[in-house]
Design a protein around this motif. Structure first.
Motif, PDB file in Angstrom:
ATOM      1  N   MET A 147       1.025  -1.217   0.405  1.00 38.02           N
ATOM      2  CA  MET A 147       0.277  -0.179   0.298  1.00 38.02           C
ATOM      3  C   MET A 147       0.777   1.577  -0.589  1.00 38.02           C
ATOM      4  N   PRO A 148       0.314   2.544  -1.070  1.00 36.69           N
ATOM      5  CA  PRO A 148       1.587   3.764  -1.431  1.00 36.69           C
ATOM      6  C   PRO A 148       0.756   4.175   0.181  1.00 36.69           C
ATOM      7  N   LEU A 149       2.213   4.482   0.537  1.00 38.22           N
ATOM      8  CA  LEU A 149       2.541   5.573   1.749  1.00 38.22           C
ATOM      9  C   LEU A 149       2.619   7.165   1.077  1.00 38.22           C
ATOM     10  N   ASP A 150       1.950   8.756   1.356  1.00 38.34           N
ATOM     11  CA  ASP A 150       2.125   9.256   0.632  1.00 38.34           C
ATOM     12  C   ASP A 150       2.687  10.632   2.373  1.00 38.34           C
ATOM     13  N   MET A 151       4.227  10.698   0.911  1.00 42.61           N
ATOM     14  CA  MET A 151       5.319  11.500   1.993  1.00 42.61           C
ATOM     15  C   MET A 151       5.756  13.229   1.704  1.00 42.61           C
ATOM     16  N   GLY A 152       3.985  13.740   0.944  1.00 47.45           N
ATOM     17  CA  GLY A 152       4.190  14.370   0.826  1.00 47.45           C
ATOM     18  C   GLY A 152       4.127  15.579  -0.517  1.00 47.45           C
ATOM     19  N   TRP A 153       3.979  16.827  -1.062  1.00 45.11           N
ATOM     20  CA  TRP A 153       3.906  17.453  -2.092  1.00 45.11           C
ATOM     21  C   TRP A 153       5.180  18.124  -1.860  1.00 45.11           C
ATOM     22  N   TRP A 154       5.776  18.167  -3.616  1.00 49.32           N
ATOM     23  CA  TRP A 154       7.017  18.956  -3.950  1.00 49.32           C
ATOM     24  C   TRP A 154       5.974  20.185  -4.880  1.00 49.32           C
ATOM     25  N   ILE A 155       6.494  21.757  -5.056  1.00 46.02           N
ATOM     26  CA  ILE A 155       5.935  22.326  -5.556  1.00 46.02           C
ATOM     27  C   ILE A 155       6.744  23.294  -6.220  1.00 46.02           C
ATOM     28  N   MET A 156       6.595  22.849  -7.867  1.00 50.55           N
ATOM     29  CA  MET A 156       7.828  23.032  -8.368  1.00 50.55           C
ATOM     30  C   MET A 156       7.919  24.862  -8.780  1.00 50.55           C
ATOM     31  N   ARG A 157       8.719  25.254  -8.920  1.00 53.74           N
ATOM     32  CA  ARG A 157       9.221  26.867  -9.778  1.00 53.74           C
ATOM     33  C   ARG A 157       7.157  27.695 -10.010  1.00 53.74           C
ATOM     34  N   ASP A 158       6.960  26.584 -11.125  1.00 56.64           N
ATOM     35  CA  ASP A 158       5.735  27.723 -12.338  1.00 56.64           C
ATOM     36  C   ASP A 158       4.655  26.633 -11.078  1.00 56.64           C
ATOM     37  N   GLY A 159       4.170  26.280  -9.603  1.00 58.46           N
ATOM     38  CA  GLY A 159       3.587  26.057  -8.768  1.00 58.46           C
ATOM     39  C   GLY A 159       2.639  24.670  -9.209  1.00 58.46           C
ATOM     40  N   ARG A 160       3.353  23.844 -10.457  1.00 59.56           N
ATOM     41  CA  ARG A 160       2.716  22.571 -10.504  1.00 59.56           C
ATOM     42  C   ARG A 160       3.562  21.432  -9.414  1.00 59.56           C
ATOM     43  N   ARG A 161       2.480  20.707  -8.684  1.00 58.04           N
ATOM     44  CA  ARG A 161       2.491  19.673  -7.978  1.00 58.04           C
ATOM     45  C   ARG A 161       3.070  18.644  -7.734  1.00 58.04           C
ATOM     46  N   ARG A 162       4.152  17.979  -7.488  1.00 60.31           N
ATOM     47  CA  ARG A 162       4.070  16.493  -7.405  1.00 60.31           C
ATOM     48  C   ARG A 162       4.368  16.502  -5.534  1.00 60.31           C
ATOM     49  N   LEU A 163       3.710  14.931  -6.513  1.00 59.43           N
ATOM     50  CA  LEU A 163       2.938  14.603  -4.962  1.00 59.43           C
ATOM     51  C   LEU A 163       3.970  12.843  -5.067  1.00 59.43           C
ATOM     52  N   MET A 164       4.935  13.110  -3.535  1.00 58.97           N
ATOM     53  CA  MET A 164       6.228  12.084  -3.445  1.00 58.97           C
ATOM     54  C   MET A 164       5.463  10.625  -2.485  1.00 58.97           C
ATOM     55  N   THR A 165       5.713   9.803  -2.917  1.00 54.41           N
ATOM     56  CA  THR A 165       5.272   8.755  -2.469  1.00 54.41           C
ATOM     57  C   THR A 165       6.373   7.072  -1.774  1.00 54.41           C
ATOM     58  N   TYR A 166       5.799   6.865  -0.668  1.00 51.06           N
ATOM     59  CA  TYR A 166       6.772   5.104  -0.711  1.00 51.06           C
ATOM     60  C   TYR A 166       6.092   4.188  -0.675  1.00 51.06           C
ATOM     61  N   VAL A 222      12.412   5.940   5.400  1.00 52.41           N
ATOM     62  CA  VAL A 222      11.824   6.488   5.054  1.00 52.41           C
ATOM     63  C   VAL A 222      11.705   8.357   5.525  1.00 52.41           C
ATOM     64  N   ARG A 223      10.594   7.708   6.888  1.00 49.30           N
ATOM     65  CA  ARG A 223      10.586   8.802   7.671  1.00 49.30           C
ATOM     66  C   ARG A 223      11.662   9.881   8.520  1.00 49.30           C
ATOM     67  N   LYS A 224      12.141   8.833   8.805  1.00 53.84           N
ATOM     68  CA  LYS A 224      13.601   9.505   9.314  1.00 53.84           C
ATOM     69  C   LYS A 224      14.245  10.242   8.054  1.00 53.84           C
ATOM     70  N   ARG A 225      14.206   9.975   7.072  1.00 55.30           N
ATOM     71  CA  ARG A 225      15.106  10.663   6.184  1.00 55.30           C
ATOM     72  C   ARG A 225      14.185  12.139   5.246  1.00 55.30           C
ATOM     73  N   LEU A 226      12.949  11.900   5.483  1.00 58.44           N
ATOM     74  CA  LEU A 226      12.534  13.260   4.768  1.00 58.44           C
ATOM     75  C   LEU A 226      11.849  13.552   5.874  1.00 58.44           C
ATOM     76  N   ASP A 227      12.521  13.769   7.193  1.00 61.29           N
ATOM     77  CA  ASP A 227      11.825  14.546   8.510  1.00 61.29           C
ATOM     78  C   ASP A 227      12.365  15.893   8.104  1.00 61.29           C
ATOM     79  N   GLY A 228      11.450  16.714   8.182  1.00 60.42           N
ATOM     80  CA  GLY A 228      11.700  18.063   7.812  1.00 60.42           C
ATOM     81  C   GLY A 228      11.310  18.510   6.424  1.00 60.42           C
ATOM     82  N   TRP A 229      11.060  17.640   5.897  1.00 60.87           N
ATOM     83  CA  TRP A 229      10.210  17.863   4.584  1.00 60.87           C
ATOM     84  C   TRP A 229       9.450  19.043   4.155  1.00 60.87           C
ATOM     85  N   GLU A 230       8.604  19.093   5.102  1.00 61.55           N
ATOM     86  CA  GLU A 230       7.553  20.098   5.128  1.00 61.55           C
ATOM     87  C   GLU A 230       7.938  21.409   5.151  1.00 61.55           C
ATOM     88  N   ASN A 231       8.882  21.527   5.666  1.00 62.38           N
ATOM     89  CA  ASN A 231      10.443  22.667   5.134  1.00 62.38           C
ATOM     90  C   ASN A 231      11.318  22.961   3.829  1.00 62.38           C
TER      91      ASN A 231
END
Length: 75
Positions: free
Chosen positions: A1-20, A47-56
């Motif tokens: 089952m996929p685990l969504d890890m958050g969005w990456w917002i590109m310079r032009d405003g498009r969003r890409r979903l990061m999933t584990y 994955v959670r340890k490595r991406l801790d702080g991603w929201e910033n």
């Protein structure tokens, strides 16, 4: 089952979903061309340890550079 890890917002405003994907250990980024595999990680805790702080970093120009640095050592 996929685990969504958050969005990456590109310079032009498009969003890409990061999933584990636990079944194969792949951390992916979903974009217009399909899924791009960023790394293969040991497990969800890793994955959670490595991406801790991603929201910033997810909406910054250097967001993917930050992710790349966090994923050092993954397959």
């Amino acid at each position: 089952m996929p685990l969504d890890m958050g969005w990456w917002i590109m310079r032009d405003g498009r969003r890409r979903l990061m999933t584990y994907w636990a079944d194969c250990g792949a951390l992916t980024l979903d974009g217009p061309g399909g899924l791009d595999v960023l790394a293969r990680c040991a497990d969800e805790d890793d994955v959670r340890k490595r991406l801790d702080g991603w929201e910033n970093h997810c909406d910054r120009r250097d967001g993917l550079t930050w992710v790349t640095g966090q994923l050092q050592g993954c397959r």
